[in-house]
Design an enzyme around this catalytic site. Structure first.
Site, mmCIF file in Angstrom:
data_model
loop_
_atom_site.group_PDB
_atom_site.id
_atom_site.type_symbol
_atom_site.label_atom_id
_atom_site.label_comp_id
_atom_site.label_asym_id
_atom_site.label_seq_id
_atom_site.Cartn_x
_atom_site.Cartn_y
_atom_site.Cartn_z
ATOM 1 N N ASP A 86 46.666 38.134 33.522
ATOM 2 C CA ASP A 86 46.177 39.486 33.329
ATOM 3 C C ASP A 86 47.410 40.388 33.238
ATOM 4 O O ASP A 86 48.509 40.000 33.643
ATOM 5 C CB ASP A 86 45.288 39.869 34.513
ATOM 6 C CG ASP A 86 44.815 41.297 34.444
ATOM 7 O OD1 ASP A 86 44.314 41.712 33.376
ATOM 8 O OD2 ASP A 86 44.959 42.017 35.453
ATOM 9 N N ASP A 122 47.506 44.548 33.582
ATOM 10 C CA ASP A 122 47.504 45.649 34.546
ATOM 11 C C ASP A 122 47.080 45.146 35.922
ATOM 12 O O ASP A 122 46.004 44.564 36.075
ATOM 13 C CB ASP A 122 46.547 46.752 34.098
ATOM 14 C CG ASP A 122 46.882 47.279 32.712
ATOM 15 O OD1 ASP A 122 48.001 47.776 32.535
ATOM 16 O OD2 ASP A 122 46.027 47.171 31.805
ATOM 17 N N ASP A 160 44.130 39.716 39.134
ATOM 18 C CA ASP A 160 43.919 40.480 40.366
ATOM 19 C C ASP A 160 42.496 40.978 40.537
ATOM 20 O O ASP A 160 42.210 41.683 41.510
ATOM 21 C CB ASP A 160 44.862 41.694 40.393
ATOM 22 C CG ASP A 160 44.436 42.776 39.412
ATOM 23 O OD1 ASP A 160 44.276 42.456 38.213
ATOM 24 O OD2 ASP A 160 44.238 43.925 39.833
#
Length: 234
Positions: free
Chosen positions: A14, A16, A178
């Site tokens: 991922d 961001d 995240d």
């Protein structure tokens, strides 16, 4: 070492909240949009809670001031999207920085001969631009954005597509992220998944629920090397 990682031959990240902290610039663009449209700015922490489902969702949530998106007229949504996109494209790397040790981790994984990809819900054009601005673009063989395919995370399609392009099976592609979207996408595709504790999601809370439990948790990206090094050496 968990058998889950025994077959890993490529890694997808991922963007961001995993590779970089982009909240300052996302919040800056969201508040610039609100001010231009005659609204008061929102706290950065509030805008952070709106991130993870792509810019269209962020714009809607920032306009309404609610995670649910509230009731925002289509005309205002369109105008807001245009204002946000204009500002963010110009300022997406003003304050955004890679997390500590990101480049070290990417160098270590490259030393193992693992192809690397970015799978994000940010638009592909903006993701590529941000990676270039942060001088991270050279590490990645593939960038899949939220608008690259008809479906985005938490759909399995971005990771299935990534595995196909990288020439590995889904079970050989490790996803690192995240958020719940990262974990759900990986589980749907049959990919192993590792959650990072330092990002925007509450990874310990996600790990407490079976449907969003990653295969492992890490506190920094270089830990990936320690997990995968024995596999590649073998």
């Amino acid at each position: 070492m968990p058998n889950t990682f025994a077959r890993v031959r490529a890694v997808a990240f991922d963007l961001d909240g995993t590779l970089c902290d982009s909240i300052p610039d996302l919040a800056g663009a969201a508040n610039a949009m609100r001010v231009e449209l005659g609204m008061a700015p929102l706290p950065q922490e509030q805008i952070q809670s709106y991130v993870g489902d792509g810019i269209a969702a962020l714009v809607l949530r920032a306009l309404s001031g609610q995670y649910s998106g509230g009731d925002v007229a289509e005309s205002l949504r369109s105008e807001g999207f245009a204002v946000f996109a204009r500002h963010y494209a110009r300022h997406l790397a003003d304050a955004t920085r890679p997390y500590p040790h990101t480049e070290t981790a990417l160098e270590l994984l490259k030393s193992l001969g693992l192809p690397l990809a970015v799978v994000t819900n940010k638009s592909e054009v903006l993701a590529v631009k941000l990676l270039r601005e942060l001088q991270l673009d050279g590490y990645f063989s593939l960038v899949v954005g939220g608008d690259t395919l008809p479906e985005r995370k938490p759909s399995a399609e971005p990771l299935r597509h990534s595995a196909e392009v990288l020439g590995v099976e889904c079970a050989q592609l490790l996803m690192v992220g995240d958020s719940a979207n990262d974990i759900l996408s990986a589980k749907a595709a049959g990919c192993p998944v590792i959650g990072v504790r330092y990002g925007y999601g509450d990874m310990d809370a996600l790990a407490a629920a079976a449907e969003t439990r990653p295969d492992a948790l890490i506190d920094s990206l270089p830990e990936l090397y320690e997990l995968l090094k024995p596999v590649q050496a073998a």
